[in-house]
Design a protein around this motif. Sequence first.
Motif, short mmCIF file in Angstrom:
data_model
loop_
_atom_site.label_atom_id
_atom_site.label_comp_id
_atom_site.label_asym_id
_atom_site.label_seq_id
_atom_site.Cartn_x
_atom_site.Cartn_y
_atom_site.Cartn_z
N GLN A 185 0.84 -1.20 0.00
CA GLN A 185 0.00 0.00 0.00
C GLN A 185 0.87 1.25 0.00
N SER A 186 0.35 2.31 -0.59
CA SER A 186 1.04 3.60 -0.55
C SER A 186 0.08 4.65 -0.01
N TYR A 187 0.59 5.49 0.88
CA TYR A 187 -0.25 6.52 1.47
C TYR A 187 0.45 7.87 1.42
N ALA B 254 -2.51 2.52 7.11
CA ALA B 254 -1.23 3.02 7.63
C ALA B 254 -1.19 2.89 9.14
N ASN B 255 0.00 2.78 9.67
CA ASN B 255 0.19 2.65 11.10
C ASN B 255 0.03 4.03 11.74
N SER B 256 -0.82 4.13 12.75
CA SER B 256 -1.09 5.44 13.33
C SER B 256 0.14 5.99 14.06
N ASN B 257 1.02 5.12 14.54
CA ASN B 257 2.26 5.60 15.15
C ASN B 257 3.13 6.31 14.13
N ASP B 258 3.23 5.72 12.93
CA ASP B 258 4.02 6.36 11.87
C ASP B 258 3.45 7.73 11.54
N GLU B 259 2.11 7.79 11.48
CA GLU B 259 1.48 9.06 11.15
C GLU B 259 1.72 10.11 12.23
N HIS C 46 5.30 3.96 2.00
CA HIS C 46 5.02 2.68 1.35
C HIS C 46 5.00 1.57 2.39
N TYR C 47 3.93 0.79 2.37
CA TYR C 47 3.76 -0.30 3.33
C TYR C 47 3.74 -1.65 2.62
N GLN C 48 4.32 -2.64 3.26
CA GLN C 48 4.16 -4.02 2.82
C GLN C 48 3.69 -4.81 4.03
N LEU D 152 5.68 -0.37 7.65
CA LEU D 152 6.30 0.68 6.84
C LEU D 152 7.60 0.18 6.22
N LYS D 153 7.75 0.38 4.90
CA LYS D 153 8.94 -0.07 4.20
C LYS D 153 9.79 1.09 3.71
N LYS D 154 9.16 2.23 3.48
CA LYS D 154 9.90 3.37 2.95
C LYS D 154 9.12 4.66 3.17
#
Lengths: 394, 394
Positions: B270-272, B285-290, B315-317, B321-323
């Motif tokens: 996924q891409s956000y 998406a992970n809310s911590n990352d956000e 970018h998520y796999q 989070l991957k990138k």
Amino acid sequence: MNLKRIRTIGLVAVTAIALAACGNLKSSSFGSSSSSTTTTTGSKTTTTTGSTDSEFYQGVIKNGRYRTSKSRGVNVSQNDNVMNLKSFETQLLDVSQKVFSTSKYVFQEGQYLSTSTVENWLGRYSKSNKTGLNPQSNGKTGSTTRNPIYLQQLEEQDYMIQSGSKLSLGGVTVGLGLNSVDYYTKVTYGATYETDISTTTLTAEGKKMANTVLQRMRQKSALKNVPIVLALYKQSSNDSLVGGNMIAYAVSKNGSTSFSSSDWKSLNWQSYVFPATSESKNSGANSNDESDFSSFKSHVQNFFPNLSGVTANAHYQNKSLKKLSVNITTKFYSETEIISFTQYLATAAKRYLPSGVPVEITVKGADGTIQSFLARTAKGSSYYTHVFSDQGDD
Amino acid sequence: MNLKRIRTIGLVAVTAIALAACGNLKSSSFGSSSSSTTTTTGSKTTTTTGSTDSEFYQGVIKNGRYRTSKSRGVNVSQNDNVMNLKSFETQLLDVSQKVFSTSKYVFQEGQYLSTSTVENWLGRYSKSNKTGLNPQSNGKTGSTTRNPIYLQQLEEQDYMIQSGSKLSLGGVTVGLGLNSVDYYTKVTYGATYETDISTTTLTAEGKKMANTVLQRMRQKSALKNVPIVLALYKQSSNDSLVGGNMIAYAVSKNGSTSFSSSDWKSLNWQSYVFPATSESKNSGANSNDESDFSSFKSHVQNFFPNLSGVTANAHYQNKSLKKLSVNITTKFYSETEIISFTQYLATAAKRYLPSGVPVEITVKGADGTIQSFLARTAKGSSYYTHVFSDQGDD
């Protein structure tokens, strides 16, 4: 300029200071760590940006905001050639490093000369502008008979000393950007004419102005005794593909209010475009560097069936290459082409480009969007490479 | 497509091969060395680009030129959103790495499907285009009643095996870019209408097409027995700020001419865009990352008195989070502001942004010109930083 107000700001700025570990900016940065801590005293907080390179100064942050210059933006409007703006400022930092060590001093954008002060100083001397550093108009408009504008831009940089939790002024550098060509119009919106100014003339005029600037700055109580550096920069012409260069500097210590001729140190700094053209003979560039670049260029240029544009800006100090910036433009048809091209460049650059100097290579698409980037430090043997994956069209 | 001609080119390509040391592309590259040597046999020379990263394949160079795709440029014209082009190709490489190891295989742009072949396959099936993979027009123009274009782009990538001085085909990957929205006009130059296509539908249609593509490729003698990978990519809409994502792939071994449903492996990629907007809820998406990004953004945004624009592509796999690619735009008034801002970013990014994933940060001026760049690898703790000193306006 309201001196009281400035002094107050100065005092506020030093109430709380955080010392940040030294780490690198510029291309030699990788591998080094950076950190900066924050100390809060009441609601006033001053920190530093953190540094990523011992080659560069940390900057001053106040209450979460960068402490911008009191004359912010003046030089942007003064330069038709953005190369003059960029190289003027980076070279002013280079000159400052000769006097103010990056390990001891923190960089602060100029806080003592305001926008209106600088704008007045950049103007012509007249009844309504007694502080104008450029000569009074003699009423003539002939390219050789008129009084040209010598001083095109002026920048102040402050160098702060950290001591415990305090940050105090340790010195000031002022750069004077002097025209080698002065562009003027005879009527508003009319045709542009040019007055050429010899290096001898602009140097002599710059040294005279430097004395005046020094004298005026010494009148501010905060600047009475700190070391003040004046640096002279020769602007390149508006159609030049490289910026100008610093040509001389002088250091005033112990509160002196004028420079003697022996205070001035000449700088033999030059910038060239590779490959040389009929207009730019690159007489001062090393022919080995140029032929190295030619080999690189011819190999790279044929990588794709469609030709790539390959040029470089070479910066010399005392006739030895100090930095090479290569610009490559080509049309890409896929992301995999960009990746492969970048890999190839890393190999070709390592093989053909001069070693022992920092090299940066930027790869752009036909529309000007950056696609990838390579850099090597002076000491490095391999290139750092990065392909920009998420760059849409701007 | 002229099979004989293609086979001849293939044979020429393997006459002389140079093995290049493995080194890194992408941000984890620094410190690694790259090299590639050249072997000449008569006038035919094939080399590889050299690699700067074991994460990436080397590419094939022939007689000093990059071996470009036989269908070069088709996908550029097929994509109104450049993000779809970039992420389609890089993710096709990521899928290929699951099958073809970068240490064993060399990358070659697709040599078996020509421009006309790909263009025909991307068309609708019709009397004059019997190879069209998209459904025949049913004559209707209603957004839900018409037959949409499912297949928007198609890319072939070849994976070569080095053996002594020979380079032979080791496998092929073909990506099918499938529309989640098909844009169409009812009359030439008329208004644009949209047909939405569900992921279930586009996946089912993609799998059908994959079988047809596999069958057709197996008819070429060079492709009779090599492993062939088919990958399905879901295109994002034209107004999306991120590209689409690979959704599934299948590997055909031993010359098989169709995929069974068990051959297909789903990809949860996924891409956000950060920060989330009302349209992009970023539900995966992970809310911590956000919230990490929000902290970073709020600190950075107030660095200058004028606000900076701060967004990111994440970018998520498999929900991790991957990138992270951060884009920052602000108006700069001096080169020293750019340097200080970059230093500050290195500190702020290290403190606030998620660790353990590659992060790239690009800093642009208001006119879109890149000013500086920072990157950290997944394993790295510090940021590589570079300030572009010689970028004029484009």
